[in-house]
Design a protein around this motif. Structure first.
Motif, short mmCIF file in Angstrom:
data_model
loop_
_atom_site.label_atom_id
_atom_site.label_comp_id
_atom_site.label_asym_id
_atom_site.label_seq_id
_atom_site.Cartn_x
_atom_site.Cartn_y
_atom_site.Cartn_z
N ALA A 1 29.58 17.20 33.09
CA ALA A 1 29.36 17.27 30.84
C ALA A 1 28.18 16.88 30.00
O ALA A 1 27.56 15.55 30.86
CB ALA A 1 30.36 16.89 30.09
N SER A 2 27.32 17.53 29.11
CA SER A 2 26.70 16.72 28.52
C SER A 2 26.36 15.24 28.20
O SER A 2 25.87 14.35 27.95
CB SER A 2 26.00 17.50 27.47
N ILE A 3 27.71 15.11 27.43
CA ILE A 3 28.40 13.74 26.95
C ILE A 3 29.66 12.88 28.23
O ILE A 3 29.80 13.90 29.00
CB ILE A 3 29.29 14.20 25.70
N VAL B 1 32.54 20.01 33.27
CA VAL B 1 31.01 21.07 32.84
C VAL B 1 31.02 20.74 31.28
O VAL B 1 29.65 21.08 31.45
CB VAL B 1 31.35 22.68 33.75
N GLN B 2 32.05 20.65 30.39
CA GLN B 2 32.11 20.33 29.02
C GLN B 2 32.85 19.72 28.36
O GLN B 2 34.35 20.02 28.46
CB GLN B 2 31.82 21.80 28.31
N GLN C 1 37.90 19.90 9.40
CA GLN C 1 38.98 19.28 10.44
C GLN C 1 37.62 20.13 11.96
O GLN C 1 36.56 20.57 12.20
CB GLN C 1 39.53 20.45 10.80
N ASN C 2 37.39 19.03 13.21
CA ASN C 2 37.38 19.37 14.30
C ASN C 2 36.95 18.96 15.05
O ASN C 2 38.51 19.35 15.17
CB ASN C 2 36.10 17.66 13.91
N ARG C 3 37.22 20.12 16.17
CA ARG C 3 37.60 20.72 17.25
C ARG C 3 36.71 20.10 18.77
O ARG C 3 35.36 19.94 18.71
CB ARG C 3 37.76 21.84 18.03
N LEU C 4 37.55 19.20 19.72
CA LEU C 4 37.32 18.62 20.65
C LEU C 4 38.01 19.84 21.55
O LEU C 4 39.24 20.49 21.90
CB LEU C 4 37.93 17.44 20.80
N THR C 5 36.75 20.24 22.64
CA THR C 5 37.02 21.15 22.91
C THR C 5 35.95 20.57 24.62
O THR C 5 35.05 19.81 25.25
CB THR C 5 36.14 22.59 22.94
N ILE C 6 37.23 21.10 26.75
CA ILE C 6 37.02 20.09 27.60
C ILE C 6 36.85 21.70 28.84
O ILE C 6 37.81 22.50 28.25
CB ILE C 6 37.32 18.93 27.71
N ALA C 7 35.78 21.80 29.41
CA ALA C 7 35.57 23.04 30.21
C ALA C 7 35.72 22.11 31.68
O ALA C 7 35.50 20.78 31.43
CB ALA C 7 34.92 23.92 29.77
#
Length: 168
Positions: free
Chosen positions: A46-48, A87-88, A104-110
């Motif tokens: 992932a980029s982070i 990947v994300q 509100q924030n959303r953490l997404t992992i793919a």
């Protein structure tokens, strides 16, 4: 006549028990000749980059398969092979306030997963799995990271198990 009645009851009982033999309470549908699985290390691409989330996912995928199947974990030549990469990993605002700030924030992992069934190559699969965790913007991402990753990984690993072994 009484012996004939017991005979039929016994036959019906055997048929019923035989039908239940292939059922799995976890919902998995694994061929009887499949005995082992291996999970290759899922690198974080992932980029982070958050240190340790790659090893954590790899371990969690191994654990769910061990806990919900009767397969043995191996480091090589497994009947079933899981590999892929993260990947994300990103955080984005999802709701705004009247003052144009995030509420509100959303953490997404793919995670991209490649699954190989060496006994039945028709079951091979490549698929992307993702999930998210919403949290108040007033909290820092680092404060909710462990809980968020646990919830996201719980969902993703269950989705992977369902797609590869339960065929749901």
């Amino acid at each position: 006549m009484r012996k004939l009645k017991y005979f039929f009851v016994a036959i019906i009982g055997l048929v019923i028990l035989q039908g239940c033999g292939a059922y799995s309470f976890t919902g998995t549908n694994i061929s009887p000749d499949v005995k082992t699985f291996q999970v290759e290390f899922f690198q974080n691409q992932a980029s982070i980059i958050i240190p340790g989330i790659d090893q954590r996912f790899t371990n969690q995928l191994q654990d769910i398969i061990l806990n919900q199947t009767n397969l043995d974990l191996t480091t090589s030549s497994g009947d079933l092979v899981y590999e892929g990469e993260i990947v994300q990993y990103y955080v984005a605002p999802t709701n705004a306030t009247s003052s144009n700030t995030a509420a509100q924030n959303r953490l997404t992992i793919a995670i991209n997963v490649r699954f190989y069934d060496t006994k039945n190559p028709k079951e091979d699969l490549e698929q992307r799995f993702s999930f998210f965790f919403d949290y108040p913007a007033s909290q820092a991402e680092t404060a909710v990271r462990d809980e968020a990753i646990q919830i996201i990984y719980d969902r993703i690993t269950q989705d992977i198990l369902n797609a590869t072994l339960a065929k749901w």
